[in-house]
Design a protein around this motif. Structure first.
Motif, PDB file in Angstrom:
ATOM      1  N   UNK A  34       0.838  -1.188   0.000  1.00  0.00           N
ATOM      2  CA  UNK A  34       0.000   0.000   0.000  1.00  0.00           C
ATOM      3  C   UNK A  34       0.880   1.248   0.000  1.00  0.00           C
ATOM      4  N   UNK A  35       0.348   2.303  -0.545  1.00  0.00           N
ATOM      5  CA  UNK A  35       1.129   3.537  -0.605  1.00  0.00           C
ATOM      6  C   UNK A  35       0.213   4.748  -0.552  1.00  0.00           C
ATOM      7  N   UNK A  50       5.196   4.248   1.369  1.00  0.00           N
ATOM      8  CA  UNK A  50       4.616   2.934   1.066  1.00  0.00           C
ATOM      9  C   UNK A  50       4.942   1.962   2.180  1.00  0.00           C
ATOM     10  N   UNK A  51       4.187   0.877   2.208  1.00  0.00           N
ATOM     11  CA  UNK A  51       4.373  -0.151   3.228  1.00  0.00           C
ATOM     12  C   UNK A  51       4.140  -1.510   2.579  1.00  0.00           C
ATOM     13  N   UNK A  98      -2.967   0.743  -4.011  1.00  0.00           N
ATOM     14  CA  UNK A  98      -2.555  -0.634  -3.737  1.00  0.00           C
ATOM     15  C   UNK A  98      -1.854  -1.217  -4.948  1.00  0.00           C
ATOM     16  N   UNK A  99      -0.833  -2.010  -4.690  1.00  0.00           N
ATOM     17  CA  UNK A  99      -0.100  -2.649  -5.771  1.00  0.00           C
ATOM     18  C   UNK A  99       0.499  -3.965  -5.333  1.00  0.00           C
ATOM     19  N   UNK A 100       1.067  -4.671  -6.291  1.00  0.00           N
ATOM     20  CA  UNK A 100       1.589  -6.000  -5.995  1.00  0.00           C
ATOM     21  C   UNK A 100       3.065  -6.000  -5.620  1.00  0.00           C
ATOM     22  N   UNK A 101       3.746  -4.872  -5.827  1.00  0.00           N
ATOM     23  CA  UNK A 101       5.171  -4.808  -5.552  1.00  0.00           C
ATOM     24  C   UNK A 101       5.457  -3.836  -4.423  1.00  0.00           C
ATOM     25  N   UNK A 102       6.358  -4.202  -3.556  1.00  0.00           N
ATOM     26  CA  UNK A 102       6.726  -3.378  -2.419  1.00  0.00           C
ATOM     27  C   UNK A 102       7.939  -2.520  -2.751  1.00  0.00           C
ATOM     28  N   UNK A 103       7.989  -1.334  -2.190  1.00  0.00           N
ATOM     29  CA  UNK A 103       9.165  -0.496  -2.335  1.00  0.00           C
ATOM     30  C   UNK A 103       9.278   0.254  -3.638  1.00  0.00           C
TER      31      UNK A 103
END
Length: 123
Positions: A34-35, A50-51, A98-103
């Motif tokens: 999430x961001x 983001x987290x 919301x997305x599928x990749x972190x960072x």
């Protein structure tokens, strides 16, 4: 499919604090990174924080590092943005995503967006 609804924006004086919330629908919330992004009038939408899906890893834009804190409660399908020491330049519409990749920090890396909540920092 994830639906996101932001809340908590408003008018605050410089140096003040606000906490934004983003409530998500769907049973897969805990699988998404999430961001928060923000967009000021006449400017591009920019990354704020983001987290990761599990809440372990967080990332911040240099402009907010040390002042903003992102967190999430997967049991409540909610992500938060605690904003302290607010400055006039923080004035913007804030968007949850919301997305599928972190960072990642590019807006095209995220799949689902809320409608935004306005934050105005002014005396």
């Amino acid at each position: 499919q994830v639906q996101l609804v932001e809340s908590g924006g408003g008018l605050v004086q410089p140096g003040g604090s606000l906490r934004l919330s983003c409530a998500a629908s769907g049973r897969t919330f805990s699988s998404y990174a999430m961001a928060w992004f923000r967009q000021a009038p006449g400017k591009e939408r920019e990354f704020v924080a983001s987290i990761s899906a599990g809440g372990i890893n967080t990332y911040y834009a240099n402009s907010v590092k040390g002042r903003f804190t992102i967190s999430r409660d997967n049991a409540k399908n909610t992500v938060y943005l605690q904003m302290n020491s607010l400055k006039p330049e923080d004035t913007a519409a804030y968007y949850c995503t919301a997305g599928s990749r972190s960072g990642v920090t590019a807006k095209y890396d995220y799949d689902y967006w809320g409608q935004g909540t306005q934050v105005t920092v002014s005396s």
